[in-house]
Design an enzyme around this catalytic site. Structure first.
Site, PDB file in Angstrom:
ATOM      1  N   ASP A  52      63.514  45.037  35.622  1.00  0.00           N
ATOM      2  CA  ASP A  52      62.484  44.242  34.969  1.00  0.00           C
ATOM      3  C   ASP A  52      61.452  45.126  34.273  1.00  0.00           C
ATOM      4  O   ASP A  52      60.551  44.630  33.598  1.00  0.00           O
ATOM      5  CB  ASP A  52      61.820  43.263  35.937  1.00  0.00           C
ATOM      6  CG  ASP A  52      61.200  43.940  37.148  1.00  0.00           C
ATOM      7  OD1 ASP A  52      61.178  45.175  37.210  1.00  0.00           O
ATOM      8  OD2 ASP A  52      60.733  43.202  38.049  1.00  0.00           O
ATOM      9  N   SER A  53      61.620  46.452  34.396  1.00  0.00           N
ATOM     10  CA  SER A  53      60.850  47.383  33.568  1.00  0.00           C
ATOM     11  C   SER A  53      61.095  47.117  32.087  1.00  0.00           C
ATOM     12  O   SER A  53      60.309  47.549  31.236  1.00  0.00           O
ATOM     13  CB  SER A  53      61.211  48.830  33.910  1.00  0.00           C
ATOM     14  OG  SER A  53      62.623  49.001  33.977  1.00  0.00           O
ATOM     15  N   ASP A  91      67.811  43.081  38.120  1.00  0.00           N
ATOM     16  CA  ASP A  91      66.572  42.697  38.787  1.00  0.00           C
ATOM     17  C   ASP A  91      66.348  41.194  38.661  1.00  0.00           C
ATOM     18  O   ASP A  91      66.444  40.637  37.555  1.00  0.00           O
ATOM     19  CB  ASP A  91      65.382  43.403  38.120  1.00  0.00           C
ATOM     20  CG  ASP A  91      64.904  44.614  38.896  1.00  0.00           C
ATOM     21  OD1 ASP A  91      65.223  44.733  40.088  1.00  0.00           O
ATOM     22  OD2 ASP A  91      64.200  45.445  38.288  1.00  0.00           O
ATOM     23  N   LYS A 121      68.893  42.608  42.525  1.00  0.00           N
ATOM     24  CA  LYS A 121      67.876  43.370  43.256  1.00  0.00           C
ATOM     25  C   LYS A 121      66.619  42.529  43.417  1.00  0.00           C
ATOM     26  O   LYS A 121      66.182  41.865  42.469  1.00  0.00           O
ATOM     27  CB  LYS A 121      67.532  44.679  42.536  1.00  0.00           C
ATOM     28  CG  LYS A 121      66.541  45.554  43.342  1.00  0.00           C
ATOM     29  CD  LYS A 121      66.439  46.947  42.765  1.00  0.00           C
ATOM     30  CE  LYS A 121      65.608  47.019  41.510  1.00  0.00           C
ATOM     31  NZ  LYS A 121      64.172  46.691  41.761  1.00  0.00           N
ATOM     32  N   GLU A 123      62.550  42.619  45.452  1.00  0.00           N
ATOM     33  CA  GLU A 123      61.538  43.570  45.896  1.00  0.00           C
ATOM     34  C   GLU A 123      60.888  43.148  47.207  1.00  0.00           C
ATOM     35  O   GLU A 123      60.848  41.971  47.550  1.00  0.00           O
ATOM     36  CB  GLU A 123      60.442  43.714  44.820  1.00  0.00           C
ATOM     37  CG  GLU A 123      60.930  44.392  43.551  1.00  0.00           C
ATOM     38  CD  GLU A 123      59.798  44.711  42.591  1.00  0.00           C
ATOM     39  OE1 GLU A 123      60.094  45.292  41.541  1.00  0.00           O
ATOM     40  OE2 GLU A 123      58.627  44.395  42.883  1.00  0.00           O
ATOM     41  N   GLU A 190      60.815  53.545  46.150  1.00  0.00           N
ATOM     42  CA  GLU A 190      60.038  54.011  45.001  1.00  0.00           C
ATOM     43  C   GLU A 190      58.669  54.526  45.411  1.00  0.00           C
ATOM     44  O   GLU A 190      57.942  53.874  46.170  1.00  0.00           O
ATOM     45  CB  GLU A 190      59.876  52.879  43.980  1.00  0.00           C
ATOM     46  CG  GLU A 190      59.087  53.296  42.749  1.00  0.00           C
ATOM     47  CD  GLU A 190      59.098  52.268  41.640  1.00  0.00           C
ATOM     48  OE1 GLU A 190      58.421  52.501  40.614  1.00  0.00           O
ATOM     49  OE2 GLU A 190      59.783  51.230  41.789  1.00  0.00           O
TER      50      GLU A 190
END
Length: 288
Positions: A52-53, A91, A121, A123, A190
């Site tokens: 999602d970056s 993501d 993915k 978070e 991260e």
């Protein structure tokens, strides 16, 4: 280049487990479009993450939060079309899985059906552990993500390293183990001190991919635009730039602009001709 890239066979989770057991480092990179996927494929990476970056690197948002499911599905599908060998991870964007197990499953099913991704993915620990368990029970492979989690960076005090106290590190390790116990196939860690990753690794049997988490993880991931010098924004401490493509791209387009304005481009060799007899007929037909 990996042997799988040479044969064209898509990597599997079993292949990653074998690499981990053999002590081979895993290589993950982000990609957000078809050309980027083709570049990652040609470079022989093991895993491609449509992160999602993309919200910031591709779509111009100020953070990862605004990116939508539809936007992420479009990007992930484009990447899938450019990949043969690496595993593809997508993501799930902020707001698309947190509310309930049912929401998480519905979103993940869309990604699997519409993009062909191999894993999704999510978070954080906490309620995300429940979401991970539900996704796995629904037959969807999951990658967990602990440490700095950009979707909730504001609540973590901004984009800064996590787990810098013993208590915080213990909580991070507990979350990581809980995600593994929930059935996650892989974990991203991260922006945590290297000591935390070293303490974490003996507790996990699944592959661990680090980003700003030191050398002890099973592999590393970097953002495509960061490592190639394409993104004109502040870089995190852990980013190493392996190329400066932005400067090269600006120089190339500026040279093109100069030649268009001077008339040097297009030159005769850049055009198409026609038989002289046909050209003569055309001149006759269009003569005033």
């Amino acid at each position: 280049m990996s042997v799988h890239a040479a044969t064209g066979r898509r990597l599997t989770l079993g292949d990653l487990a074998a690499k981990k057991a053999a002590g081979e480092k895993l290589v993950m990179v982000t990609a957000y479009d078809h050309p980027g996927a083709q570049i990652a494929e040609a470079a022989g990476v093991d895993i491609v993450l449509v992160g999602d970056s993309a919200a910031m690197t591709v779509l111009g948002y100020d953070s990862t939060v605004p990116v939508t499911v539809d936007e992420m599905i479009m990007l992930t599908a484009a990447v899938r079309r450019g990949l043969r060998t690496p595993l593809l991870v997508a993501d799930l964007p902020f707001g698309s899985y947190e509310a309930s197990d049912e929401q998480a499953i519905a979103t993940a099913q869309r990604f699997v059906k519409e993009t062909g991704c191999d894993l999704v993915k999510i978070e954080r620990g906490g309620t995300s552990i429940d979401r991970a368990r539900a996704l796995v029970a629904a037959g969807i492979p999951v990658v967990g993500h602990v440490g700095l989690t950009p979707q909730t960076a504001t609540s973590l005090g901004g984009y800064r390293a996590q787990g810098r106290t013993a208590a915080a590190a213990r909580q991070l390790i507990e979350d990581a183990v809980a995600l593994q116990d929930a059935g996650c196939s892989m974990l991203v860690v991260e922006a945590v001190p290297s000591d935390v990753t070293a303490a974490l690794m003996p507790h996990l049997a699944i592959p661990v991919i680090g980003i700003g988490a030191g050398p002890d993880a099973d592999g590393q991931v970097l953002v495509f635009h960061d490592l190639l010098g394409l993104y004109d924004g502040p870089a995190a401490k852990f980013v190493k730039r392996y190329a400066d493509l932005r400067t090269a791209a600006i120089a190339g387009i500026a040279a093109y602009a100069d030649e268009v304005r001077s008339g040097a481009y297009p030159a005769p060799e850049h055009g198409y001709g026609m038989p002289e007899a046909e050209a003569a007929r055309l001149r006759t037909a269009t003569a005033g």
